[in-house]
Enzyme design. Structure first.
Site, PDB file in Angstrom:
ATOM      1  N   ARG B  10      -1.057   7.986   2.026  1.00 28.37           N
ATOM      2  CA  ARG B  10      -0.725   6.793   2.822  1.00 28.37           C
ATOM      3  C   ARG B  10       0.491   6.072   2.217  1.00 28.37           C
ATOM      4  O   ARG B  10       1.601   6.159   2.727  1.00 28.37           O
ATOM      5  CB  ARG B  10      -1.944   5.863   2.889  1.00 28.37           C
ATOM      6  CG  ARG B  10      -1.943   4.920   4.082  1.00 28.37           C
ATOM      7  CD  ARG B  10      -0.995   3.740   3.958  1.00 28.37           C
ATOM      8  NE  ARG B  10      -1.297   2.887   2.799  1.00 28.37           N
ATOM      9  CZ  ARG B  10      -0.492   1.932   2.361  1.00 28.37           C
ATOM     10  NH1 ARG B  10       0.666   1.688   2.954  1.00 28.37           N
ATOM     11  NH2 ARG B  10      -0.805   1.231   1.280  1.00 28.37           N
ATOM     12  N   ASP B  11       0.321   5.377   1.096  1.00 29.33           N
ATOM     13  CA  ASP B  11       1.417   4.558   0.539  1.00 29.33           C
ATOM     14  C   ASP B  11       2.575   5.444   0.086  1.00 29.33           C
ATOM     15  O   ASP B  11       3.733   5.056   0.170  1.00 29.33           O
ATOM     16  CB  ASP B  11       0.895   3.732  -0.642  1.00 29.33           C
ATOM     17  CG  ASP B  11       1.812   2.551  -0.967  1.00 29.33           C
ATOM     18  OD1 ASP B  11       2.681   2.223  -0.144  1.00 29.33           O
ATOM     19  OD2 ASP B  11       1.664   1.966  -2.056  1.00 29.33           O
ATOM     20  N   HIS B 203      -3.570  -1.936  -8.055  1.00 33.28           N
ATOM     21  CA  HIS B 203      -2.608  -1.038  -7.408  1.00 33.28           C
ATOM     22  C   HIS B 203      -1.219  -1.370  -7.945  1.00 33.28           C
ATOM     23  O   HIS B 203      -0.713  -2.449  -7.698  1.00 33.28           O
ATOM     24  CB  HIS B 203      -2.699  -1.283  -5.891  1.00 33.28           C
ATOM     25  CG  HIS B 203      -1.670  -0.594  -5.052  1.00 33.28           C
ATOM     26  ND1 HIS B 203      -1.990   0.397  -4.152  1.00 33.28           N
ATOM     27  CD2 HIS B 203      -0.324  -0.757  -4.939  1.00 33.28           C
ATOM     28  CE1 HIS B 203      -0.891   0.809  -3.534  1.00 33.28           C
ATOM     29  NE2 HIS B 203       0.136   0.122  -3.985  1.00 33.28           N
ATOM     30  N   HIS B 205       2.942  -0.206  -8.860  1.00 39.07           N
ATOM     31  CA  HIS B 205       4.118   0.657  -8.662  1.00 39.07           C
ATOM     32  C   HIS B 205       4.884   0.724  -9.976  1.00 39.07           C
ATOM     33  O   HIS B 205       4.814  -0.200 -10.790  1.00 39.07           O
ATOM     34  CB  HIS B 205       4.992   0.101  -7.525  1.00 39.07           C
ATOM     35  CG  HIS B 205       4.402   0.353  -6.174  1.00 39.07           C
ATOM     36  ND1 HIS B 205       5.066   1.026  -5.181  1.00 39.07           N
ATOM     37  CD2 HIS B 205       3.188   0.052  -5.664  1.00 39.07           C
ATOM     38  CE1 HIS B 205       4.292   1.117  -4.111  1.00 39.07           C
ATOM     39  NE2 HIS B 205       3.145   0.517  -4.371  1.00 39.07           N
ATOM     40  N   CYS B 236      10.712   2.521  -2.956  1.00 41.58           N
ATOM     41  CA  CYS B 236      10.676   1.061  -2.909  1.00 41.58           C
ATOM     42  C   CYS B 236      11.685   0.618  -1.855  1.00 41.58           C
ATOM     43  O   CYS B 236      12.885   0.820  -2.030  1.00 41.58           O
ATOM     44  CB  CYS B 236      11.043   0.506  -4.283  1.00 41.58           C
ATOM     45  SG  CYS B 236      11.123  -1.287  -4.310  1.00 41.58           S
ATOM     46  N   ASN B 245       4.905   4.526  -6.286  1.00 42.06           N
ATOM     47  CA  ASN B 245       3.608   4.233  -6.892  1.00 42.06           C
ATOM     48  C   ASN B 245       3.516   4.786  -8.317  1.00 42.06           C
ATOM     49  O   ASN B 245       4.186   5.748  -8.669  1.00 42.06           O
ATOM     50  CB  ASN B 245       2.512   4.924  -6.061  1.00 42.06           C
ATOM     51  CG  ASN B 245       2.295   4.277  -4.707  1.00 42.06           C
ATOM     52  OD1 ASN B 245       1.547   3.334  -4.568  1.00 42.06           O
ATOM     53  ND2 ASN B 245       2.982   4.791  -3.696  1.00 42.06           N
TER      54      ASN B 245
END
Lengths: 301, 301
Positions: B10-11, B203, B205, B236, B245
């Site tokens: 997903r991300d 979470h 990055h 990003c 991430n």
């Protein structure tokens, strides 16, 4: 307040293919002095046939400005290196010994005991010549050939160097094998054994992404002196695609964000990292130079 | 024991230019299931015109194997997204709200209060349909437009979601602005306010090199559940050259080296990261996939 020892001119450049001129090495250091960096590993007095990147050690030292407020350290592995270093204005000797025999044999063709014997003489001779020494213990967090290195062995080597008057111990994670838990435990045990008064420095590589995690673990354990290289310069001889030293500007950025004083102008440091990237003609692994500091806001268009 | 929630599908993929087929998304997830990963953010039920990478959310869910021992979470931003999600076998809703108005407005054209209102309804409806929800609070450690985000505001949003029965709060550092000190303080305050019994996830990055330093800070603060993306997938949107991430395999490697159980086969995970690199046709930022695990010894030739 933390202290950065910028090792880019030595550990960084030594592991880069590109030969940098004496003039550019001095420009590199001068820009960081202007940014507020107070300590450098400027050169290595080793056999130029083995490490051609460091062949101009004497010329680098000669060209650097005379600064009472800046410490220039020179790396030395033997008595012949010491002689060369003492002929320059180097402020401090960085004597380096491995802590695992296989690594040390491959690196300097000596067992650890043989290195320690040679270097205790170096430290004593340097002292007689009025120059202080720091001992850098490589593979202190693991050896790429032997794996785990016994902490007792590392501390035994440290003790021998402290006994002959070394002014600082730097535990170096030469090939990026350390983890935060290990750093916390090692620092705590070091302080338990030697007390808080023995200056302890840490040297990390970002080979496996843990450079700043290990710096943070060291900081929370009470360490205030860290090696790093601008832009994350340098590589890893054991893994061609892996990155080098922890990046100085990423580390300074972390401490700034954590509210820890560094005495360094981050913006000037990032500008120098970008200049260095141009000089090296390759993308460097430093991250803040690409993303900008966390405090640098985007415009909401 | 720590829990990884793999957010690469997903991300990660949402922030990559390359469109990955449904079949390859499922292969990605299946390989990680075989490696021992038990939780995934598999898809996002958002407007496919805005996020074309997630247009096949339903097909992904349909193609995934039925596994009682694996949790598939689907991201939802609104009631219409919930309807789509409920038509699939998604195990858990991940409702996402910003915690700063400027970011949230740009992201979903709503103020934080408007998002919270919409999402409390989503959580309640999901509960009625028998599906648990977790609330992901984005920009919880800083907003790229507004800078610092007041922790009180973050906790207020968390409280509203907890009041309507959300089963977990995930504090997300959406654009990589967090630092270890801030993570320690935030986690400690969260636990003080909500108690240890409220499941808290983090979470991060790696935008500024602090991904794993922040994970370690969270771990030492007592957090055991972390998002990460295989290979450090994703980018990003605010800094085109910055990385995405925190990398799943680098994180699992760190915990293994720290002696923390993960339940995951690191070697299988690294193999999948290399497969993913081939699929994405670009070098991914993950580091252990390049350097090898710290325990993987070199031969002393």
């Amino acid at each position: 307040m933390i202290e950065l020892c910028e090792v880019g001119p030595r550990d960084g450049l030594q592991n880069e293919k590109k030969q940098v001129t004496t003039g550019d090495k001095v420009k590199f250091i001068n820009q960081l002095i202007a940014a507020g960096v107070k300590k450098f590993e400027t050169a290595s007095f080793v056999n130029p046939k083995v490490v051609p990147q460091m062949a101009d050690a004497e010329q680098v030292m000669e060209t650097l400005p005379d600064r009472n407020d800046v410490t220039y350290a020179g790396l030395v592995l033997s008595r012949s290196g010491l002689e060369r270093a003492l002929s320059t204005k180097v402020d401090r000797l960085h004597v380096v010994s491995g802590t695992s025999d296989t690594f040390n044999r491959k690196n300097v063709r000596r067992t650890v005991d043989e290195s320690v014997e040679e270097l205790t003489a170096v430290i004593e001779d340097a002292g007689v010549a009025g120059r202080p020494s720091a001992a850098i213990l490589s593979t202190a967090f693991g050896c790429p050939y032997e794996g785990a290195v016994d902490r007792k062995r590392v501390f035994q080597v440290a003790e021998t160097f402290l006994d002959v008057g070394v002014q600082e111990i730097v535990l170096a994670d030469t090939t990026g094998m350390a983890n935060p838990q290990q750093v916390s435990e090692t620092v705590a045990e070091f302080k338990e054994k030697f007390g808080d008064e023995v200056p302890l420095g840490l040297h990390f590589h970002n080979t496996r992404g843990l450079g700043l995690a290990n710096v943070a673990a060291g900081y929370y354990g009470g360490v205030r002196r860290f090696d790093a290289a601008l832009g994350g310069l340098g590589g890893c001889p054991f893994a061609p695609n892996a990155v080098g030293n922890a990046s100085s500007e990423d580390m300074i950025h972390m401490f700034q964000e954590m509210g820890v004083r560094t005495g360094i102008d981050l913006e000037a440091m990032i500008a120098t990292a970008k200049w260095l990237e141009g000089l090296m003609e390759k993308t460097l692994p430093g991250m803040v130079m690409k993303a900008g500091a966390a405090g640098e806001l985007s415009e909401a268009r």
